[in-house]
Design a protein around this motif. Structure first.
Motif, PDB file in Angstrom:
ATOM      1  N   GLY A 138      49.771  33.076  51.255  1.00 47.44           N
ATOM      2  CA  GLY A 138      49.466  34.500  51.201  1.00 47.44           C
ATOM      3  C   GLY A 138      50.198  35.252  50.114  1.00 47.44           C
ATOM      4  O   GLY A 138      49.587  35.792  49.190  1.00 47.44           O
ATOM      5  N   PHE A 139      51.530  35.291  50.197  1.00 46.96           N
ATOM      6  CA  PHE A 139      52.325  36.115  49.289  1.00 46.96           C
ATOM      7  C   PHE A 139      52.159  35.683  47.832  1.00 46.96           C
ATOM      8  O   PHE A 139      51.871  36.501  46.947  1.00 46.96           O
ATOM      9  CB  PHE A 139      53.796  36.034  49.700  1.00 46.96           C
ATOM     10  N   ALA A 140      52.320  34.376  47.582  1.00 52.64           N
ATOM     11  CA  ALA A 140      52.149  33.880  46.210  1.00 52.64           C
ATOM     12  C   ALA A 140      50.672  33.852  45.827  1.00 52.64           C
ATOM     13  O   ALA A 140      50.317  34.098  44.666  1.00 52.64           O
ATOM     14  CB  ALA A 140      52.758  32.486  46.076  1.00 52.64           C
ATOM     15  N   GLY A 141      49.789  33.564  46.799  1.00 56.49           N
ATOM     16  CA  GLY A 141      48.360  33.505  46.512  1.00 56.49           C
ATOM     17  C   GLY A 141      47.815  34.831  46.034  1.00 56.49           C
ATOM     18  O   GLY A 141      46.975  34.885  45.128  1.00 56.49           O
ATOM     19  N   LEU A 142      48.309  35.917  46.628  1.00 53.14           N
ATOM     20  CA  LEU A 142      47.837  37.239  46.212  1.00 53.14           C
ATOM     21  C   LEU A 142      48.255  37.547  44.772  1.00 53.14           C
ATOM     22  O   LEU A 142      47.485  38.137  43.996  1.00 53.14           O
ATOM     23  CB  LEU A 142      48.398  38.304  47.158  1.00 53.14           C
ATOM     24  N   GLN A 143      49.448  37.134  44.396  1.00 51.91           N
ATOM     25  CA  GLN A 143      49.903  37.354  43.020  1.00 51.91           C
ATOM     26  C   GLN A 143      49.104  36.481  42.048  1.00 51.91           C
ATOM     27  O   GLN A 143      48.761  36.912  40.937  1.00 51.91           O
ATOM     28  CB  GLN A 143      51.399  37.063  42.918  1.00 51.91           C
ATOM     29  N   LEU A 144      48.815  35.228  42.460  1.00 52.99           N
ATOM     30  CA  LEU A 144      48.008  34.362  41.601  1.00 52.99           C
ATOM     31  C   LEU A 144      46.599  34.932  41.432  1.00 52.99           C
ATOM     32  O   LEU A 144      45.991  34.802  40.371  1.00 52.99           O
ATOM     33  CB  LEU A 144      47.944  32.954  42.195  1.00 52.99           C
ATOM     34  N   ARG A 145      46.093  35.564  42.477  1.00 55.15           N
ATOM     35  CA  ARG A 145      44.767  36.192  42.363  1.00 55.15           C
ATOM     36  C   ARG A 145      44.793  37.308  41.316  1.00 55.15           C
ATOM     37  O   ARG A 145      43.871  37.423  40.494  1.00 55.15           O
ATOM     38  CB  ARG A 145      44.342  36.757  43.716  1.00 55.15           C
ATOM     39  N   ALA A 146      45.874  38.118  41.334  1.00 54.89           N
ATOM     40  CA  ALA A 146      45.980  39.202  40.337  1.00 54.89           C
ATOM     41  C   ALA A 146      46.010  38.625  38.925  1.00 54.89           C
ATOM     42  O   ALA A 146      45.363  39.158  38.004  1.00 54.89           O
ATOM     43  CB  ALA A 146      47.228  40.023  40.612  1.00 54.89           C
ATOM     44  N   LEU A 147      46.742  37.526  38.747  1.00 54.83           N
ATOM     45  CA  LEU A 147      46.793  36.900  37.420  1.00 54.83           C
ATOM     46  C   LEU A 147      45.429  36.331  37.027  1.00 54.83           C
ATOM     47  O   LEU A 147      45.018  36.423  35.857  1.00 54.83           O
ATOM     48  CB  LEU A 147      47.847  35.798  37.415  1.00 54.83           C
ATOM     49  N   SER A 148      44.729  35.730  37.984  1.00 52.24           N
ATOM     50  CA  SER A 148      43.403  35.168  37.691  1.00 52.24           C
ATOM     51  C   SER A 148      42.437  36.269  37.265  1.00 52.24           C
ATOM     52  O   SER A 148      41.616  36.072  36.359  1.00 52.24           O
ATOM     53  CB  SER A 148      42.868  34.446  38.932  1.00 52.24           C
ATOM     54  N   GLU A 149      42.557  37.426  37.917  1.00 51.42           N
ATOM     55  CA  GLU A 149      41.678  38.545  37.542  1.00 51.42           C
ATOM     56  C   GLU A 149      41.980  39.022  36.126  1.00 51.42           C
ATOM     57  O   GLU A 149      41.062  39.358  35.362  1.00 51.42           O
ATOM     58  CB  GLU A 149      41.861  39.693  38.544  1.00 51.42           C
ATOM     59  N   ILE A 150      43.270  39.046  35.768  1.00 51.90           N
ATOM     60  CA  ILE A 150      43.627  39.465  34.399  1.00 51.90           C
ATOM     61  C   ILE A 150      43.091  38.461  33.382  1.00 51.90           C
ATOM     62  O   ILE A 150      42.574  38.834  32.319  1.00 51.90           O
ATOM     63  CB  ILE A 150      45.156  39.620  34.281  1.00 51.90           C
ATOM     64  N   ILE A 151      43.199  37.154  33.706  1.00 49.31           N
ATOM     65  CA  ILE A 151      42.668  36.128  32.795  1.00 49.31           C
ATOM     66  C   ILE A 151      41.160  36.325  32.608  1.00 49.31           C
ATOM     67  O   ILE A 151      40.629  36.269  31.486  1.00 49.31           O
ATOM     68  CB  ILE A 151      42.968  34.718  33.340  1.00 49.31           C
ATOM     69  N   ALA A 152      40.467  36.560  33.729  1.00 46.74           N
ATOM     70  CA  ALA A 152      39.012  36.761  33.639  1.00 46.74           C
ATOM     71  C   ALA A 152      38.689  37.992  32.793  1.00 46.74           C
ATOM     72  O   ALA A 152      37.749  37.973  31.983  1.00 46.74           O
ATOM     73  CB  ALA A 152      38.429  36.911  35.041  1.00 46.74           C
ATOM     74  N   ALA A 153      39.484  39.066  32.960  1.00 42.88           N
ATOM     75  CA  ALA A 153      39.226  40.280  32.186  1.00 42.88           C
ATOM     76  C   ALA A 153      39.535  40.073  30.708  1.00 42.88           C
ATOM     77  O   ALA A 153      38.770  40.499  29.835  1.00 42.88           O
ATOM     78  CB  ALA A 153      40.063  41.428  32.746  1.00 42.88           C
ATOM     79  N   LEU A 154      40.652  39.409  30.405  1.00 40.72           N
ATOM     80  CA  LEU A 154      41.033  39.188  29.007  1.00 40.72           C
ATOM     81  C   LEU A 154      40.038  38.283  28.282  1.00 40.72           C
ATOM     82  O   LEU A 154      39.853  38.404  27.067  1.00 40.72           O
ATOM     83  CB  LEU A 154      42.437  38.573  28.943  1.00 40.72           C
ATOM     84  N   SER A 155      39.425  37.364  29.030  1.00 43.78           N
ATOM     85  CA  SER A 155      38.473  36.446  28.379  1.00 43.78           C
ATOM     86  C   SER A 155      37.085  37.070  28.242  1.00 43.78           C
ATOM     87  O   SER A 155      36.165  36.409  27.762  1.00 43.78           O
ATOM     88  CB  SER A 155      38.372  35.145  29.179  1.00 43.78           C
ATOM     89  N   GLY A 156      36.954  38.305  28.707  1.00 49.79           N
ATOM     90  CA  GLY A 156      35.640  38.957  28.624  1.00 49.79           C
ATOM     91  C   GLY A 156      34.602  38.271  29.479  1.00 49.79           C
ATOM     92  O   GLY A 156      33.404  38.326  29.166  1.00 49.79           O
ATOM     93  N   GLY A 157      35.020  37.615  30.544  1.00 50.23           N
ATOM     94  CA  GLY A 157      34.087  36.942  31.439  1.00 50.23           C
ATOM     95  C   GLY A 157      33.832  35.495  31.089  1.00 50.23           C
ATOM     96  O   GLY A 157      33.118  34.782  31.809  1.00 50.23           O
ATOM     97  N   MET A 158      34.411  35.006  29.955  1.00 54.44           N
ATOM     98  CA  MET A 158      34.215  33.590  29.593  1.00 54.44           C
ATOM     99  C   MET A 158      34.835  32.669  30.644  1.00 54.44           C
ATOM    100  O   MET A 158      34.343  31.567  30.888  1.00 54.44           O
ATOM    101  CB  MET A 158      34.864  33.313  28.226  1.00 54.44           C
ATOM    102  N   ILE A 159      35.944  33.108  31.225  1.00 56.75           N
ATOM    103  CA  ILE A 159      36.594  32.324  32.288  1.00 56.75           C
ATOM    104  C   ILE A 159      36.499  33.138  33.571  1.00 56.75           C
ATOM    105  O   ILE A 159      36.951  34.282  33.619  1.00 56.75           O
ATOM    106  CB  ILE A 159      38.075  32.051  31.942  1.00 56.75           C
ATOM    107  N   SER A 160      35.906  32.555  34.596  1.00 52.28           N
ATOM    108  CA  SER A 160      35.774  33.289  35.857  1.00 52.28           C
ATOM    109  C   SER A 160      37.101  33.304  36.593  1.00 52.28           C
ATOM    110  O   SER A 160      38.003  32.499  36.327  1.00 52.28           O
ATOM    111  CB  SER A 160      34.701  32.637  36.726  1.00 52.28           C
ATOM    112  N   GLN A 161      37.203  34.225  37.536  1.00 57.62           N
ATOM    113  CA  GLN A 161      38.426  34.322  38.324  1.00 57.62           C
ATOM    114  C   GLN A 161      38.663  33.043  39.116  1.00 57.62           C
ATOM    115  O   GLN A 161      39.803  32.586  39.264  1.00 57.62           O
ATOM    116  CB  GLN A 161      38.319  35.530  39.260  1.00 57.62           C
ATOM    117  N   LEU A 162      37.586  32.416  39.615  1.00 57.09           N
ATOM    118  CA  LEU A 162      37.731  31.179  40.389  1.00 57.09           C
ATOM    119  C   LEU A 162      38.242  30.040  39.511  1.00 57.09           C
ATOM    120  O   LEU A 162      39.142  29.287  39.912  1.00 57.09           O
ATOM    121  CB  LEU A 162      36.384  30.801  41.024  1.00 57.09           C
TER     122      LEU A 162
END
Length: 649
Positions: A138-162
């Protein structure tokens, strides 16, 4: 440069990160001889490694991702966040040295073993395991989710959050599953350095972009003079007797001094978690705890939080485009290599916490729950291999929840710190307060858990699903769930300790008490300073994170609902936080060294040899126990479904 072009640096830095990780994982695996010292690195982690990874895991990504966002959105209404370094250091001063000595004497390597040996409590073992799983998933997973969302945003959608989440999860499993505690320690040093330098670099970029510290505070001053701006720089009184977030109206905003105090208690829960105990008990000796807690945790980490995190958050408060996500997006265009370095620092901090959590949770589930209760004949190699499988499953569960069940993941993450704080009472019983009995410790934690669950969304949403509606929402009376839980916890501990036998402890607990009393006796000078020391600590807690925070609203200036002026060129509440951070470093130093609570102590500790007991074949009992567990779980599931179908919405 195109978005795709800008994404060159991030993959390059990621490949470098993975290459370094694989190198240290290989080193760790060779030194482990595959499985022999997998869980605790043979208790050979040097004190400086432990001090650094304790700091890195404590800082993790929460203060960068969560703390800076809180300030960007709500201003300085929760100044308890800014005292994070001191709040994380104080429990370490209180617990670590004595936990390490008891662990060495009884040859223990985790918090769950400590609870089993001292209190002989299966309930505390299960709670400690559950807290470790909450941190890992939970605690670390939520932070990893935030990072995954930033990666998806920075890639302009080339890399999905999943896909981003799966990549981060694969990296986690690779070094934790193969290298164990030794890899967490070795690679954790690099991750901590990356995380700390990333925050410092980002704060420096903010200062340069905003024209310096003075211009940043001019922006805050202008904000305070705007409509409803003053409320962003003050706590809204000591307490508000509302029904809780989502249920009752409040005057102004809901962040009172007691909200900050409850949040501070939750922060202190991390140092009582099974994750930090894992690091402490894997350390070679106890000579680094004083320096680690004073200079690394309170000094360096505390300074980075009260300066760096506050600066990053303040920039987002003045200009929404300067929030964390906005700055990374801007840097992606202006300086992609710098953005990649900063983002890698955030990833490293979160992965250190997640890796430590996965190792602790996997070990607890397999070595401290499954093996002793259901399969005592499991060999050490099979135990390690099964732990690796469990770590892989927990990683996969976390990644899937990040994409498929983010609301549930958020609710689980919110429980990790306040539930961990409830472990304070059994730890105090083991290390300092010998009058806390076994029954009192277990019952107190049970009441504490109930107090937390009934004041957090997961608890009342589960009850609502079953058709039971609570008359309050989250954090009634603007008091954090950690404080509600501890109030129930302490009440139960005091009452039950008074009516149960205080000498009814097992053989190992009596040996631990005798050993601590004979070897860690505090000197006469420290005992003479005791009253003064604890008076100063209580005064600091009252003024820095407690009800005295109301004085911070106008201590260095004047502010009210119509605006205000600051006498020191920065918000009064921020200046107050800086003052008490500096005082807090002095208090941590005083407790560690002058009060001898964490000071170096050289002693050759011989292992305690318990009386030999005749071993019996437990296989039939264990099979029956496993069968009962499966049947009970199935019946509980059916019962919940029936109740929900009958009364739920």
């Amino acid at each position: 440069m195109t978005d795709a072009g800008n994404m060159i640096w991030l993959p390059l830095f990621a490949l470098f990160y993975v290459a370094v990780m694989l190198f240290w994982t290989r080193v760790a695996a060779l030194e482990n001889r595959n499985y022999e010292t997998y869980f605790s690195a043979g208790h050979t982690l040097s004190p400086w490694i432990s001090a650094i990874i304790l700091a890195g895991a404590s800082l993790s990504g929460w203060f960068l991702l969560g703390g800076s966002t809180e300030i960007s959105v709500r201003g300085f209404t929760q100044p308890g966040i800014l005292q994070g370094g001191i709040l994380l250091a104080l429990p370490g001063v209180l617990f670590f040295k004595r936990m390490w000595f008891i662990g060495q004497r009884l040859r223990l390597s985790s918090q769950t073993e400590l609870f089993r040996s001292y209190f002989d409590s299966d309930f505390l073992v299960v709670v400690s395991t559950a807290v470790a799983v909450l941190f890992a998933v939970g605690f670390a997973g939520l932070q990893l989710r935030a990072l995954s969302e930033i990666i998806a945003a920075l890639s302009g959608g080339m890399i999905s959050q999943l896909i981003a989440g799966l990549f981060l999860g694969a990296v986690l499993f690779a070094y934790v599953g193969i290298g164990g505690m030794r890899a967490v320690g070795y690679f954790g040093v690099i991750q901590t350095v990356l995380a700390l330098t990333g925050v410092v670099g980002l704060a420096g970029f903010v200062l340069i972009s905003t024209g310096g510290f003075t211009h940043l505070n001019d922006g805050l001053q202008a904000l305070a003079e705007g409509p409803d701006g003053a409320g962003l720089f003050m706590v809204s009184g000591v307490i508000q007797f509302s029904a809780g977030l989502g249920r009752g109206a409040v005057s102004g905003h809901a962040e009172t001094a007691l909200t900050s105090f409850g949040l501070a208690l939750a922060f202190m829960g991390f140092q009582a978690s099974p994750l930090t105990a894992k690091i402490v008990m894997s350390t070679r000796n106890a000579n680094g705890f004083a320096a680690g807690q004073t200079w690394v945790m309170a000094g360096v980490v505390g300074g980075i939080i009260v300066f760096g995190i506050a600066i990053i958050g303040a920039a987002g408060l003045v200009d929404a485009n300067m929030s964390l996500g906005g700055m990374l997006a801007q840097l992606q265009t202006d300086s992609p290599w710098f953005m990649a370095w900063l983002f890698l620092g955030a990833i490293a901090g979160v992965q250190l916490l997640a890796g430590l959590g996965l190792l602790t949770a996997g070990e607890s589930l397999v070595r401290h729950v499954y093996k002793p209760y259901f399969h005592s004949g499991l060999s050490r190699m099979a135990t390690v291999n099964l732990t690796r499988i469990v770590i892989g499953l927990l990683t996969l569960l976390s990644v899937l929840m990040q994409s498929l069940a983010p609301v549930t993941l958020s609710a689980l993450a919110a429980l990790a710190l306040p539930l961990s704080f409830q472990l304070w009472t059994p730890l105090l019983g083991i290390t300092w307060l010998r009058w806390i009995t076994r029954s009192a410790a277990a019952t107190g934690v049970g009441f504490g858990i109930a107090g937390v669950l009934l004041t957090e969304p997961l608890g009342y949403q589960v009850l609502s699903f079953l058709g039971l509606e609570l008359p309050w929402g989250r954090w009634p009376w603007t008091i954090h769930s950690a404080a509600w839980g501890m109030a129930a916890n302490l009440t139960a501990v005091l009452i039950i300790s008074a009516i149960t036998n205080r000498n009814a402890f097992g053989e190992e607990a009596q040996e631990a008490r005798r050993f601590v009393a004979s070897t860690l006796r505090i000197g006469s000078r420290a005992r003479a300073l005791g009253a003064v020391a604890w008076s100063v600590v209580l005064a600091w807690l009252f003024l820095a994170v407690g009800p005295g925070l109301v004085f911070s609203n106008s201590a260095f200036g004047a502010i009210d609902a119509s605006g205000g002026e600051w006498a020191v060129g920065m918000p009064s509440i921020w200046a107050w936080a800086l003052l008490f951070w500096a005082l807090g470093v002095g208090i941590v130093w005083f407790l560690s060294y002058k009060m001898e609570m964490a000071s170096p102590h050289m002693l050759e500790i011989a292992a305690y040899e318990p009386r030999r007991k005749l071993k019996r074949d437990q296989s039939s009992i264990e099979r029956e126990r496993l069968r009962k567990l499966i049947v009970t779980g199935a019946l509980a599931f059916v019962l919940i479904v029936l109740v929900a179908f009958s009364f739920g919405g």
